[in-house]
Design a protein around this motif. Structure first.
Motif: not given
Length: 158
Positions: A131-142
């Motif tokens: 399983n591969l997931e990616f999420v936008e980071l709240e406190n940092e860029d990317g």
């Protein structure tokens, strides 16, 4: 520096590392007040640290920091390869980690241009039990990228 297709020309470890740092600097991913010399010194210091493993696949270098308690590898990618080869290299690196018995891999993705490639990789892994997931980071860029390896060997499915 321009990316180099590893199927046509294989770069040395040093060429990949220096080229990737140059590209990170020129794209603004390394702050303006950090010199190339400082950036290279920081990367070399990280590579020489305890629990750090580096693997070159094609014209990409994967720098992994292993956390034994969590059976997790936090990875940075220094890339000088073209997109389709980077995708294959990421898959092969994942297979390498899985074979070593690592259950989780995480990375920070600062370049939004990688998201379409990650979606392709996600679809490829969907067919397996990884399983591969990616999420936008709240406190940092990317974005944060998280991979949980399944039992089905990735290399057999490659």
């Amino acid at each position: 520096m321009e990316l180099v297709d590893s199927k046509k020309e294989k770069l040395s470890y040093n060429q990949v590392l220096f080229g990737a740092i140059t590209n990170l600097k020129s794209s603004g991913q390394i702050p303006e007040d950090v010199t190339m010399r400082q950036a290279a010194a920081t990367v070399l210091e990280e590579i020489g640290s305890k629990n750090v493993q580096t693997v070159q696949i094609g014209n990409s270098i994967f720098v992994g920091v292993f956390n034994r308690e969590k059976n997790n590898m936090y990875v940075r990618i220094y890339n000088m390869d073209v997109g389709r080869n980077l995708l294959d290299s990421m898959y092969r690196y994942g297979a390498h980690l899985q074979k070593k018995g690592i259950q989780y891999m995480s990375a920070q993705i600062r370049n939004e241009r990688l998201l379409p490639a990650l979606r392709v990789l996600q679809k490829r892994l969907e067919k397996l039990d990884t399983n591969l997931e990616f999420v936008e980071l709240e406190n940092e860029d990317g974005y944060g990228m998280f991979l949980k390896f399944g039992k089905e060997p990735l290399m057999e499915a490659a």
